[in-house]
Design a protein around this motif. Structure first.
Motif, mmCIF file in Angstrom:
data_model
loop_
_atom_site.group_PDB
_atom_site.id
_atom_site.type_symbol
_atom_site.label_atom_id
_atom_site.label_comp_id
_atom_site.label_asym_id
_atom_site.label_seq_id
_atom_site.Cartn_x
_atom_site.Cartn_y
_atom_site.Cartn_z
ATOM 1 N N TYR A 133 0.903 -1.102 0.075
ATOM 2 C CA TYR A 133 -0.116 -0.055 -0.008
ATOM 3 C C TYR A 133 1.026 1.115 0.110
ATOM 4 C CZ TYR A 133 -3.865 -2.869 1.588
ATOM 5 O OH TYR A 133 -5.035 -3.796 1.889
ATOM 6 N N PHE A 138 -1.474 8.582 3.203
ATOM 7 C CA PHE A 138 -2.412 7.605 2.865
ATOM 8 C C PHE A 138 -2.490 6.484 4.335
ATOM 9 C CE2 PHE A 138 -3.373 3.281 1.000
ATOM 10 C CZ PHE A 138 -4.773 3.421 1.141
ATOM 11 N N THR A 139 -3.468 6.094 4.739
ATOM 12 C CA THR A 139 -3.142 5.381 5.821
ATOM 13 C C THR A 139 -2.829 3.735 5.626
ATOM 14 O OG1 THR A 139 -5.577 4.731 5.859
ATOM 15 C CG2 THR A 139 -4.774 6.416 7.450
ATOM 16 N N ALA A 210 -9.041 -1.148 0.724
ATOM 17 C CA ALA A 210 -8.917 0.300 0.396
ATOM 18 C C ALA A 210 -9.802 0.470 -0.824
ATOM 19 C CB ALA A 210 -7.384 0.634 0.090
ATOM 20 N N GLU A 211 -10.340 -0.597 -1.547
ATOM 21 C CA GLU A 211 -11.218 -0.242 -2.695
ATOM 22 C C GLU A 211 -12.248 -1.314 -2.854
ATOM 23 O OE1 GLU A 211 -8.376 -0.325 -6.098
ATOM 24 O OE2 GLU A 211 -8.410 -2.689 -6.048
ATOM 25 N N PRO A 212 -13.196 -1.182 -3.610
ATOM 26 C CA PRO A 212 -14.302 -1.937 -3.557
ATOM 27 C C PRO A 212 -14.021 -3.275 -4.312
ATOM 28 C CG PRO A 212 -15.159 -0.007 -4.303
ATOM 29 C CD PRO A 212 -13.579 0.167 -4.158
ATOM 30 N N ASP A 231 -10.148 -9.881 3.255
ATOM 31 C CA ASP A 231 -10.736 -8.353 2.859
ATOM 32 C C ASP A 231 -10.446 -7.688 4.212
ATOM 33 O OD1 ASP A 231 -11.963 -6.389 1.659
ATOM 34 O OD2 ASP A 231 -13.910 -7.315 1.720
ATOM 35 N N ILE A 232 -9.843 -6.593 4.146
ATOM 36 C CA ILE A 232 -9.637 -5.507 5.254
ATOM 37 C C ILE A 232 -10.103 -4.227 4.710
ATOM 38 C CG2 ILE A 232 -7.312 -5.054 4.329
ATOM 39 C CD1 ILE A 232 -6.409 -4.720 7.491
ATOM 40 N N GLY A 234 -11.360 -0.245 6.102
ATOM 41 C CA GLY A 234 -11.144 1.114 7.050
ATOM 42 C C GLY A 234 -11.216 2.315 6.222
ATOM 43 N N SER A 236 -9.505 6.563 6.604
ATOM 44 C CA SER A 236 -8.778 7.281 7.602
ATOM 45 C C SER A 236 -9.541 7.999 8.558
ATOM 46 C CB SER A 236 -8.149 8.299 6.590
ATOM 47 O OG SER A 236 -8.816 8.976 5.788
ATOM 48 N N ASP A 300 -20.429 4.579 2.823
ATOM 49 C CA ASP A 300 -20.320 3.014 2.335
ATOM 50 C C ASP A 300 -21.402 2.439 2.651
ATOM 51 O OD1 ASP A 300 -17.619 3.311 1.349
ATOM 52 O OD2 ASP A 300 -17.011 3.069 3.384
ATOM 53 N N ARG A 324 -21.465 3.187 -2.735
ATOM 54 C CA ARG A 324 -21.421 4.396 -1.908
ATOM 55 C C ARG A 324 -22.447 5.371 -2.269
ATOM 56 N NH1 ARG A 324 -16.645 6.008 0.991
ATOM 57 N NH2 ARG A 324 -17.604 8.222 0.645
ATOM 58 N N ILE A 330 -12.683 5.511 -6.298
ATOM 59 C CA ILE A 330 -11.704 5.088 -5.705
ATOM 60 C C ILE A 330 -10.811 4.610 -7.037
ATOM 61 C CG2 ILE A 330 -10.320 3.565 -4.183
ATOM 62 C CD1 ILE A 330 -12.904 3.651 -2.240
ATOM 63 N N ASN A 335 -8.909 8.173 -3.276
ATOM 64 C CA ASN A 335 -10.117 8.711 -3.241
ATOM 65 C C ASN A 335 -10.295 10.024 -4.130
ATOM 66 O OD1 ASN A 335 -10.325 6.793 -1.489
ATOM 67 N ND2 ASN A 335 -10.672 8.033 0.336
HETATM 68 O O1 DLL Z 1 -8.557 3.211 2.198
HETATM 69 C C1 DLL Z 1 -7.759 2.740 4.446
HETATM 70 C C2 DLL Z 1 -7.452 1.360 4.089
HETATM 71 C C3 DLL Z 1 -6.247 1.327 3.533
HETATM 72 C C4 DLL Z 1 -8.478 0.440 4.006
HETATM 73 C C5 DLL Z 1 -5.868 -0.119 3.400
HETATM 74 C C6 DLL Z 1 -7.981 -0.983 3.705
HETATM 75 C C7 DLL Z 1 -6.682 -1.019 3.276
HETATM 76 P P1 DLL Z 1 -9.462 5.739 2.978
HETATM 77 O O2 DLL Z 1 -8.258 6.340 1.961
HETATM 78 O O3 DLL Z 1 -9.862 6.981 3.885
HETATM 79 O O4 DLL Z 1 -8.785 4.960 4.101
HETATM 80 O O5 DLL Z 1 -10.676 5.422 2.069
HETATM 81 C C8 DLL Z 1 -11.662 4.876 2.868
HETATM 82 O O6 DLL Z 1 -12.142 3.261 1.029
HETATM 83 O O7 DLL Z 1 -14.732 4.675 2.919
HETATM 84 C C9 DLL Z 1 -14.324 2.569 1.474
HETATM 85 O O8 DLL Z 1 -15.352 3.497 0.588
HETATM 86 C C10 DLL Z 1 -13.004 2.413 0.588
HETATM 87 N N1 DLL Z 1 -12.534 1.076 1.217
HETATM 88 C C11 DLL Z 1 -11.723 0.825 2.177
HETATM 89 N N2 DLL Z 1 -11.621 -0.392 2.429
HETATM 90 C C12 DLL Z 1 -12.514 -1.154 1.460
HETATM 91 C C13 DLL Z 1 -12.851 -2.592 1.281
HETATM 92 C C14 DLL Z 1 -8.319 3.534 3.230
HETATM 93 N N3 DLL Z 1 -12.319 -3.546 1.896
HETATM 94 C C15 DLL Z 1 -12.896 4.452 1.755
HETATM 95 N N4 DLL Z 1 -13.854 -2.674 0.482
HETATM 96 C C16 DLL Z 1 -13.849 3.623 2.325
HETATM 97 C C17 DLL Z 1 -14.612 -1.925 -0.062
HETATM 98 C C18 DLL Z 1 -13.054 -0.075 0.826
HETATM 99 N N5 DLL Z 1 -14.313 -0.571 0.014
#
Ligand code: DLL
Length: 432
Positions: A133, A138-139, A210-212, A231-232, A234, A236, A300, A324, A330, A335
Motif C-alpha cells: 500500500y 495515506f493510512t 482500500a477499494e471495492p 478483505d480488510i 477501514g 482514515s 459506504d 457508496r 476510488i 479517493n
Molecule cells: O482506504 C484505508 C485502508 C487502507 C483500508 C488499506 C484498507 C486497506 P481511505 O483512503 O480514507 O482509507 O478510504 C476509505 O475506501 O470509505 C471505502 O469506500 C473504501 N474501502 C476501504 N476498504 C475497503 C474494502 C483507506 N475492503 C474508503 N472494500 C472507504 C471496499 C473499501 N471498499
C-alpha cells in the motif's frame, strides 16, 4: 478475536456492556474537549448525561466529511497538539484534505486492530510480508506496517510503484504475505506470470482492501496465486485499515466492535435500520483520543449481521460493500471526487467547467481520462497551444487529486448536457 477477562471470546452481552461503558466516557470527553461537538449536542438538546449506553447512541448528532473539512485542519481534535504523535490525511470533497490525528494510544490500538486482521489471515511470526500500500499521508502503508511488526512478521516496506522490483524481491526473499489493493495484486499476479515466476514464489496469503472488490475477484486472486486472500476495510477518518476484516469463512467482515460502534442508517431519511437491512454504515469511535468521532457517516453501503460466525467470533459482521451513497470514486486506491476536478478546471483560464471523467481498468490497473471542453480559439490551428494547455490541465489535476491523468481537449458544446443532475463520470471498470 475480542476477548473477555477470562481470555474467552466475549459474549454479545459482555461486548455491549463494554461498548456502553466506553461510549459514556467518550461522549463526556468529546463534549468537554471539542467545541464543535459541544455546540452540536447543545443544539440537538442532548447532554452527556442523556447517553447511558449504546441504546442511546441514536440521540447523538451525525458527523460528516464536510464537518472535518469545515474544521480543517485540527478543529475536531480532542487533545492538545502535544499529545498527537502522527497525522494522516485523505481527499476532501474539494481542495482541502481531511486531517486525522493519533495519540500514542491511538496508534497502539490501531496496530492491534490490524494485527487481528493479519491473525485472521494466518500471518504472524515467521512470515515475510511485503506492504505494497502507499506509504505517506495515506493510512494503508503505515497502518499495515505497524500491525505486521506487532504480530512479529518481517516487514518489507515496499510501498507502490515498482512492480518488477516487487516481484523480484518476492521471489528472492521468499515472501509469504502481501498487503495491497486487490486490483494491484491481480496486476502483480499477471506480472509474475509474464516473468515466469508464478510457480516459484512462496506467497500464501494476501490482505487486500482500500477499494471495492467482489467475491469473484477474491476467488480469482486465490486461484491465480494459489493463496488465501482476505478483505480488510477501514477509512482514515475513523482510523485506517483494520476497522473490519474477514476470517477464513469469508461471510462478512468482523468489526473491531470494542473500538468502533457500527450502525446502519437510511442515507435519505437518516433513520436507523435493523440488522441485515442494507443502508449506510455509520461509526462512533469508542476509544479514539486524538480524533474521536460521533456517528460518522462513512457513505459506504452495506448491512450488519449480529449472528455468531462459524469461526466462533461474536463480533458484528458487515457484508461486502454495495457501493457508496456519494460520488466518491476510488482510482488505484486514491479517493477522488468529481468536484476536485471541477475546482481544478475553474482555477485555469481557457477551460470551461464542462468535463467528463472516463475511468477504465487496463491490465488490472485503473486509468483516468478527463475530457475537457476548452474555448474555441484553441482549435484555430495552433496545435502547440493546444498541447501546452493539455499538459497544463493534466498537471493541475494531478496536483489536485494526486493521480496522473490523461487529458483530452474537446471543442465547445461537444460533451453531453444534462437537464437534471449532471453526470461527470463514466466508470467502465468491471469488478470481474
Ligand atoms: O482506504 C484505508 C485502508 C487502507 C483500508 C488499506 C484498507 C486497506 P481511505 O483512503 O480514507 O482509507 O478510504 C476509505 O475506501 O470509505 C471505502 O469506500 C473504501 N474501502 C476501504 N476498504 C475497503 C474494502 C483507506 N475492503 C474508503 N472494500 C472507504 C471496499 C473499501 N471498499
Amino acid at each position: 478475536m475480542i476477548w473477555n477477562e477470562a481470555k474467552e471470546c466475549m459474549s454479545r452481552d459482555e461486548l455491549m456492556h463494554l461498548q456502553s461503558k466506553r461510549l459514556v466516557k467518550q461522549v463526556e470527553r468529546v463534549y468537554h474537549n471539542v467545541e464543535f461537538y459541544r455546540k452540536k449536542m447543545q443544539s440537538a438538546g442532548v447532554e452527556p448525561g442523556d447517553i447511558k449506553g449504546v441504546e442511546d447512541v441514536y440521540k447523538l448528532p451525525y458527523t460528516t466529511k464536510d464537518d472535518l473539512r469545515d474544521t480543517y485542519p485540527f478543529g475536531l481534535f480532542a487533545t492538545p497538539m502535544s499529545e498527537i504523535v502522527r497525522v494522516h490525511a485523505s481527499s476532501g470533497t474539494t481542495g482541502k484534505a481531511t486531517v486525522v490525528g493519533y495519540t500514542r494510544r491511538d496508534i497502539e490500538i490501531w496496530q492491534e486492530c490490524v494485527a487481528r486482521a493479519l491473525t485472521m489471515a494466518g500471518v504472524g511470526k515467521g512470515d515475510i510480508i511485503q506492504v505494497a500500500y502507499g506509504y505517506g499521508l495515506f493510512t494503508g502503508g503505515l497502518g499495515a506496517h505497524y500491525g505486521a511488526e506487532y504480530v512479529g512478521a518481517t516487514v518489507v516496506p515496499q510501498s507502490t510503484g515498482n512492480t518488477k522490483k516487487l516481484i523480484t524481491m518476492m521471489n528472492d526473499f521468499g515472501t509469504t504475505a502481501i498487503a495491497c489493493t486487490p486490483s494491484y495484486l491481480l496486476h502483480i499476479a499477471e506480472t509474475l506470470e509474464n516473468e515466469g515466476l508464478l510457480g516459484s514464489i512462496k506467497l500464501k496469503s494476501a490482505i487486500c482492501g482500500a477499494e471495492p472488490w467482489t467475491e469473484a475477484m477474491r476467488l480469482q486472486i486465490e486461484e491465480k496465486l494459489q493463496i488465501k486472500a482476505h478483505d480488510i476495510y477501514g477509512l482514515s477518518e475513523v482510523m485506517g485499515p483494520g476497522v473490519a476484516c474477514d476470517c477464513e469463512f469469508h461471510q462478512g467482515l468482523h468489526v473491531a466492535e470494542d473500538h468502533f460502534l457500527p450502525e446502519i442508517i437510511d442515507p435519505e431519511t437518516l433513520d436507523p435500520l435493523d440488522a441485515n437491512q442494507p443502508g449506510e454504515l455509520v461509526f462512533t469511535t469508542l476509544t479514539k483520543e486524538g480524533l474521536p468521532l460521533l456517528r460518522y457517516r462513512t457513505k459506504d453501503l452495506t448491512s450488519i449481521s449480529y449472528d455468531k460466525c462459524d469461526c466462533g467470533r461474536t463480533s458484528a459482521r458487515i457484508s461486502r460493500f454495495k457501493g457508496r451513497s456519494d460520488d466518491m470514486l476510488i482510482i488505484r486506491g486514491v479517493n477522488v471526487f468529481p468536484s476536485q476536478i471541477e475546482a481544478a478546471l475553474l482555477e485555469m483560464s481557457g477551460t470551461t467547467p464542462h468535463y467528463m471523467m472516463i475511468v477504465d481498468r487496463v491490465n488490472n490497473l485503473d486509468t483516468l481520462e478527463v475530457q475537457v471542453e476548452v474555448e474555441e480559439r484553441f482549435f484555430s490551428d495552433q496545435i502547440k497551444e493546444l498541447e501546452n494547455l493539455s499538459k497544463q490541465i493534466a498537471r493541475t489535476i494531478q496536483m489536485a487529486i494526486g493521480l496522473a491523468v490523461k487529458v483530452k481537449l474537446v471543442e465547445p458544446k461537444t460533451l453531453e448536457r444534462f437537464e437534471g443532475k449532471s453526470k461527470h463520470v463514466i466508470d467502465n471498470r468491471k469488478l470481474v
